[in-house]
Scaffold this motif. Structure first.
Motif, short mmCIF file in Angstrom:
data_model
loop_
_atom_site.label_atom_id
_atom_site.label_comp_id
_atom_site.label_asym_id
_atom_site.label_seq_id
_atom_site.Cartn_x
_atom_site.Cartn_y
_atom_site.Cartn_z
N HIS A 167 16.10 -3.06 -22.01
CA HIS A 167 14.87 -3.81 -22.35
C HIS A 167 14.14 -3.07 -23.48
N THR A 168 14.93 -2.55 -24.43
CA THR A 168 14.48 -1.73 -25.58
C THR A 168 13.95 -0.35 -25.17
N VAL A 169 13.57 0.43 -26.20
CA VAL A 169 13.05 1.78 -25.97
C VAL A 169 11.53 1.72 -25.78
N ASN A 170 10.84 1.06 -26.73
CA ASN A 170 9.37 1.09 -26.75
C ASN A 170 8.69 -0.25 -26.46
N HIS A 171 9.48 -1.24 -26.04
CA HIS A 171 8.93 -2.54 -25.70
C HIS A 171 8.09 -3.16 -26.83
N PRO A 172 8.68 -3.27 -28.05
CA PRO A 172 7.94 -3.91 -29.14
C PRO A 172 8.18 -5.42 -29.16
N ASN A 173 7.38 -6.13 -29.95
CA ASN A 173 7.72 -7.51 -30.28
C ASN A 173 8.79 -7.41 -31.37
N SER A 189 18.32 1.91 -26.30
CA SER A 189 18.07 1.69 -24.87
C SER A 189 19.40 1.54 -24.12
N LYS A 190 20.36 0.91 -24.78
CA LYS A 190 21.69 0.74 -24.18
C LYS A 190 22.36 2.11 -24.00
N ILE A 191 22.32 2.90 -25.10
CA ILE A 191 22.98 4.22 -25.08
C ILE A 191 22.39 5.10 -23.98
N MET A 192 21.04 5.12 -23.88
CA MET A 192 20.41 5.99 -22.89
C MET A 192 20.78 5.60 -21.46
N LEU A 193 20.76 4.28 -21.18
CA LEU A 193 21.10 3.84 -19.82
C LEU A 193 22.57 4.12 -19.51
N GLU A 194 23.43 3.96 -20.52
CA GLU A 194 24.86 4.23 -20.29
C GLU A 194 25.09 5.71 -20.01
N LYS A 195 24.28 6.56 -20.66
CA LYS A 195 24.39 8.00 -20.43
C LYS A 195 23.93 8.35 -19.01
N ILE A 196 22.81 7.77 -18.61
CA ILE A 196 22.26 8.07 -17.27
C ILE A 196 23.21 7.57 -16.18
N LEU A 197 23.75 6.38 -16.37
CA LEU A 197 24.50 5.73 -15.29
C LEU A 197 26.01 5.87 -15.43
N ASP A 198 26.45 6.37 -16.59
CA ASP A 198 27.87 6.53 -16.86
C ASP A 198 28.63 5.21 -16.63
N LYS A 199 28.02 4.12 -17.06
CA LYS A 199 28.75 2.85 -17.04
C LYS A 199 28.22 1.92 -18.13
N LYS A 200 29.00 0.90 -18.43
CA LYS A 200 28.65 0.01 -19.53
C LYS A 200 27.46 -0.88 -19.16
N ILE A 201 26.52 -0.99 -20.09
CA ILE A 201 25.37 -1.89 -19.88
C ILE A 201 25.61 -3.14 -20.72
N SER A 202 25.71 -4.29 -20.07
CA SER A 202 26.11 -5.48 -20.83
C SER A 202 25.00 -6.52 -20.98
N GLY A 203 23.87 -6.32 -20.29
CA GLY A 203 22.79 -7.31 -20.35
C GLY A 203 21.54 -6.76 -21.00
N PHE A 204 20.82 -7.64 -21.69
CA PHE A 204 19.61 -7.26 -22.40
C PHE A 204 18.52 -8.29 -22.09
N ALA A 205 17.26 -7.84 -22.05
CA ALA A 205 16.14 -8.80 -21.95
C ALA A 205 15.15 -8.48 -23.06
N TYR A 206 14.75 -9.52 -23.81
CA TYR A 206 13.79 -9.34 -24.90
C TYR A 206 12.42 -8.98 -24.32
N PRO A 207 11.75 -7.93 -24.85
CA PRO A 207 10.37 -7.66 -24.41
C PRO A 207 9.52 -8.90 -24.66
N PHE A 208 8.61 -9.18 -23.78
CA PHE A 208 7.75 -10.37 -23.78
C PHE A 208 8.61 -11.62 -23.52
N GLY A 209 9.61 -11.85 -24.36
CA GLY A 209 10.61 -12.88 -24.05
C GLY A 209 10.31 -14.30 -24.48
#
Ligand SMILES: [Zn+2]
Length: 267
Positions: A167-173, A189-209
């Motif tokens: 869901h991004t790093v800094n939650h910008p528009n 944001s993808k890279i950091m979560l993949e590092k923490i969880l050691d698995k592929k992150i395949s879904g994204f949500a736009y901030p505000f949306g």
């Protein structure tokens, strides 16, 4: 002239709103549809000016209502249905945005008790700093939610009921920043979560949306970054023709069951 222009704008908004209302009504009457719900926090607070909190009592009742009246499925399953253009009538997926710690401490026990799956889209910029999210700065200290730590993210992700997305790093528009900044926000944001969880992150949500918070360029960068799907927040149901990179979701407030039932219907 100014009065005329304000009047024109009001009429135009009303007509657009009516158009969407009837479109949703007609579509949901005649086509198979599913829904994806968006939550942020599950907490009891004294003041919630941003309306991000659903009380644990209401959350529990809402999930029970979903289990009894709908087919509550993991978001990944809904995405697979959408990929094959086979949206199932009455399927519902639950999602959380931002990555508040109460998702682990308050929402997860309820989800586990009721065996209900959920996906959490995490804003990664506050994981290490543990600073409060910027939009909470006017919220009283005691009413603010904490961002999850890396350990907490690992813990919540270890539940078989939970899927994690970015869901991004800094939650910008994202529409308001340049291409390079968008790429950084999306990729990092993808890279950091993949590092923490050691698995592929395949879904994204736009901030505000909303449609004003991302552009065609954003969608293209999300695709290029290796995500398989992206969720928006456009208050619509999911149909088999819904776009895999702007999947509509419906925002849930701290509603009792009667209001929740209405909120789940077409808008
Ligand atoms: Zn958010």
């Amino acid at each position: 002239m100014r009065i005329f222009s304000i009047f024109y704008k009001k009429i135009k908004n009303k007509v657009e709103w009516l158009g969407n209302y009837f479109k949703s009504y007609i579509l949901s009457r005649f086509l198979k549809h599913s829904a994806i719900l968006v939550y942020h926090r599950v907490a009891n607070v004294s003041h919630d000016s941003l309306q991000l909190c659903v009380s644990p009592q209401n959350f529990r009742k809402q999930i029970i209502y979903l289990k009894e009246n709908f087919n509550l499925i993991p978001l990944s399953q809904m995405v697979n249905n959408l990929k094959s253009h086979k949206i199932k009538e009455g399927a519902v997926a639950v999602t959380f945005d931002d990555g508040y710690a109460d998702n682990l401490y308050t929402a997860l026990p309820i989800l586990e008790e009721l065996n209900a799956p959920a996906t959490i889209f995490i804003t990664t910029g506050n994981i290490d700093s543990q600073e409060d999210f910027y939009w909470d700065k006017n919220t009283a200290k005691e009413d603010r939610g904490k961002p999850m730590t890396a350990e907490e993210i690992k813990k919540i992700s270890s539940s078989p009921l939970i899927e994690i997305g970015a869901h991004t790093v800094n939650h910008p528009n994202l529409r308001k920043i340049n291409t390079k900044e968008q790429v950084d926000e999306i990729m990092q944001s993808k890279i950091m979560l993949e590092k923490i969880l050691d698995k592929k992150i395949s879904g994204f949500a736009y901030p505000f949306g909303s449609r004003r918070s991302f552009s065609k360029e954003t969608v293209s960068e999300v695709k290029k970054s290796g995500f398989n799907f992206a969720c928006a927040n456009t208050q619509e149901q999911v149909y088999s023709f819904s776009n895999l990179f702007s999947i509509p979701r419906i925002l849930v407030r701290d509603w009792d069951i009667e209001t929740f039932k209405k909120g789940l219907k077409w808008r």
